[in-house]
Write an enzyme that holds these catalytic residues in place. Structure first.
Site, PDB file in Angstrom:
ATOM      1  N   MET A  82       0.852  -1.184   0.000  1.00 40.87           N
ATOM      2  CA  MET A  82       0.000   0.000   0.000  1.00 40.87           C
ATOM      3  C   MET A  82       0.888   1.234   0.000  1.00 40.87           C
ATOM      4  SD  MET A  82      -1.764   0.056   3.756  1.00 40.87           S
ATOM      5  CE  MET A  82      -0.856  -0.042   5.295  1.00 40.87           C
ATOM      6  N   TYR A 121       4.435   2.812  12.665  1.00 45.36           N
ATOM      7  CA  TYR A 121       3.779   2.726  11.356  1.00 45.36           C
ATOM      8  C   TYR A 121       2.348   2.193  11.434  1.00 45.36           C
ATOM      9  CZ  TYR A 121       5.722  -2.121  10.858  1.00 45.36           C
ATOM     10  OH  TYR A 121       6.069  -3.432  11.017  1.00 45.36           O
ATOM     11  N   GLU A 122       1.634   2.354  10.320  1.00 44.88           N
ATOM     12  CA  GLU A 122       0.190   2.083  10.235  1.00 44.88           C
ATOM     13  C   GLU A 122      -0.594   2.954  11.211  1.00 44.88           C
ATOM     14  OE1 GLU A 122      -0.284   0.707   7.690  1.00 44.88           O
ATOM     15  OE2 GLU A 122       1.571  -0.397   7.414  1.00 44.88           O
ATOM     16  N   GLY A 123      -0.171   4.185  11.358  1.00 41.62           N
ATOM     17  CA  GLY A 123      -0.795   5.105  12.303  1.00 41.62           C
ATOM     18  C   GLY A 123      -0.110   5.001  13.639  1.00 41.62           C
TER      19      GLY A 123
END
Length: 596
Positions: free
Chosen positions: A165, A442-444
């Site tokens: 992504m 990561y990923e928020g």
């Protein structure tokens, strides 16, 4: 370089004794033939693959890292990674929980969840190559066109192709509304996409013959902000009508990020120079589609934290039993040796039990969430599907943030068990600490997860989702509150449930006057919520272990000891966290920025 043995006994305890997974699955027509024997057999084989194939590559992969050829834009993964990935594909592991319509085995997500815990314990950096493919698969499965599904899902399912992504850009970080990548329609259903993406895990590598990038970009008529973002499917190699690979698409790795950890994974800067892509979902609705991928990734990052906690604990335990240093304060425990094994020392026990408790609580939570996902997607009753979806939404930020916070603590404590040797690379423990640190980011980031939990998942619906979970807690408390043997577990659980309810109402009232109160309280609030969830599962586990403590199986005695340690040593931080959350925003925001 240490060892990893899949914790099958505890996994089976969680799935079969705590969560009753076989009965849960039999309520789903799709999985009614799945029984405990099938689950155990798959887990045993997964454990062998992880300990025998990918764990031996973990330390060497970290030391070697990935190599980027600027002239060809190609990336070579560490020695053995490509061959291990081939074994992974040939064994059918990528297809475990995928749709049989696209070549999948159609097994429950809860089984795939256990596989990924083991893989992350064995080698987090390697696991990231196939790991993001599942998110790409889920996103396409839900939002792709029939043509996209037919062309790409079978290859993602088999693992022949991997997915990424491509979200953020150098200037925008988490604020995706600021992204600048452009998508120009070509009049034939395709788009030419131009832009620069950063922090793309497994963005380029040599493990698979094609990589499917899911890219966020703006159409020419896009409104500003997050409401103007569209999602595109951009393959590394274009795909011909017959499914064969065509021309190289101009989406290239410009560089590999030099990182603190996960060196075996290629975290890439990706440049798109008129790369050809097709739209996924509706124009300007890209974030809606991508949230399927992002939520899968957030749950996956929680699994990374759990995996590292488990493997760090295993190796610290081995070291503590073998390493001799000083004598026990209460007298020699190994009089035949010049010193006692360090596991006799109280604080070494504290460090080991901290990691053990965080691993066992995290395993229960992640497995529970996986069953909820299976029910959300497959239960015949629409109301049940909705209830499960709401609980997954509530638990997702807790899984991502609480488990990874705890993993950072646990790996650090396990490093400390080694003393000076923990700081030395050859023992392998310092790698777990470095790898664990990225999972908070990561990923928020975990602050973003905390804001999501408190602001969106709880206050935005006036606490409805939290009340539903609280009702489960209350039912358990009422059922077991009169059992004297359970009082040491039920009493703190009930107390924390009441305190979290009051804290939520207090913050909600303050937020009406000043929204900054949410930001000031969010991080300690999430940890309090995480403790409520863990307390709930630990109390349930205690009930099972109490009933079986005299069975002759020492597993239950150890389980009770771990649970008692959790309530005595880890749970008490909730008092401090509640005070922090209640302290308000003034102590953070009253100092003007220029005075720092």
């Amino acid at each position: 370089m240490g060892q990893y043995i899949a914790p099958l006994r505890d996994m089976q305890f969680v799935l079969h004794e705590l969560l009753g997974v076989e009965a849960e699955l039999k309520a789903l027509p799709k999985y009614e033939e799945i029984d405990a024997d099938i689950i155990n057999q798959v887990m045993e084989e997964a454990g062998k693959f992880c300990s025998e194939v990918i764990f031996p590559l973990n330390h060497s992969g970290d030391r070697e890292g990935c190599h980027h050829d600027k002239a060809t834009h190609s990336v070579t993964t560490p020695k053995g990674f490509k061959e291990a990935y081939k074994q992974y594909v040939e064994a059918g592991w990528p297809a475990l929980s995928c749709d049989p319509e696209y070549g999948g085995q159609g097994l429950p997500l809860v089984m795939n969840n256990s596989l990924y815990e083991m893989m992350n314990s064995a080698n987090q950096a390697w696991t990231m190559y196939p790991g993001l493919s599942h998110g790409a698969y889920e996103c396409l499965h839900e939002h792709g066109t029939p043509e996209q599904k037919a062309q790409f899902l079978p290859k993602l399912t088999s693992g022949e192709w991997t997915g990424t992504m491509c979200l953020t850009e150098p200037h925008c970080g988490t604020d995706l509304g600021m992204l600048r990548s452009k998508a120009e329609p070509q009049g034939d259903g395709t788009y030419k996409i131009t832009g620069a993406k950063i922090f793309i895990s497994a963005g380029e590598h040599d493990c698979a013959e094609n990589i499917i990038h899911l890219v966020l970009a703006r159409l020419p008529d896009a409104p500003e902000g997050s409401k103007g973002i569209s999602l595109f499917l951009v393959p590394k190699f274009l795909v011909n009508a017959d499914g064969s690979l065509g021309a190289r698409n101009p989406i290239f790795c410009g560089a590999i990020e030099e990182k603190m950890g996960i060196h075996g994974n290629s975290t890439c800067q990706m440049n798109l120079d008129g790369a050809v892509g097709t739209l996924i979902g509706q124009p300007h609705k890209g974030l809606n589609a991508m949230f399927v991928f992002m939520n899968a990734a957030r749950l996956g990052v929680g699994m990374q934290g759990l995996g590292l906690t488990e493997v760090a604990y295993q190796n610290a335990l081995i070291y503590a039993k073998d390493r001799i240093q000083m004598r026990s304060l209460s007298g020699p425990k190994a009089p035949d040796k010049p010193a006692d094994p360090i596991i006799v020392h109280a604080d070494v026990r504290r460090m080991l039990l901290t990691a053990k408790a965080w691993a066992e609580g995290g395993r229960a939570l992640c497995s529970h969430a996986a069953i909820l996902l299976d029910k959300e997607l497959n239960h015949p009753d629409e109301d049940v599907r909705k209830e499960c979806a709401d609980e997954v939404a509530l638990l997702t930020p807790i899984i991502k943030a609480f488990i990874t916070d705890n993993a950072w603590t646990a790996t650090s404590e396990c490093l400390q068990v080694y003393g000076g040797h923990g700081y030395i690379a050859e023992w392998g423990m310092e790698q777990y600490v470095r790898d664990a640190r990225i999972n908070l980011i990561y990923e928020g980031t975990n602050t973003v997860q905390s804001l999501d939990l408190l602001g969106r998942k709880i206050l935005q619906d006036n606490g409805a989702k939290l009340r539903k979970f609280g009702a489960k807690v209350q039912a358990f408390v009422e059922e077991n509150g009169t059992d004297e043997a359970m009082s040491e577990f039920v009493t703190p659980l009930a107390d924390l449930g009441d305190k979290l309810t009051k804290l939520t109402m207090e913050i909600g009232m303050k937020a009406f006057q000043n929204p900054d109160e949410v930001g000031a309280a969010a991080v300690p609030y999430l940890r309090v919520a995480g403790h409520l969830v863990y307390s709930y599962f630990f109390a349930q586990m205690a009930k099972i272990a109490l009933a079986k403590q005299d069975s002759g199986d020492t597993f239950y005695k150890a389980k009770l000891a771990t649970i008692r340690f959790y309530f005595a040593r880890l749970y008490p931080e909730t008092a401090m966290l509640i005070r922090q959350a209640r302290s308000g925003s003034a102590n953070l925001l009253s100092l003007e920025a220029e005075l720092f």
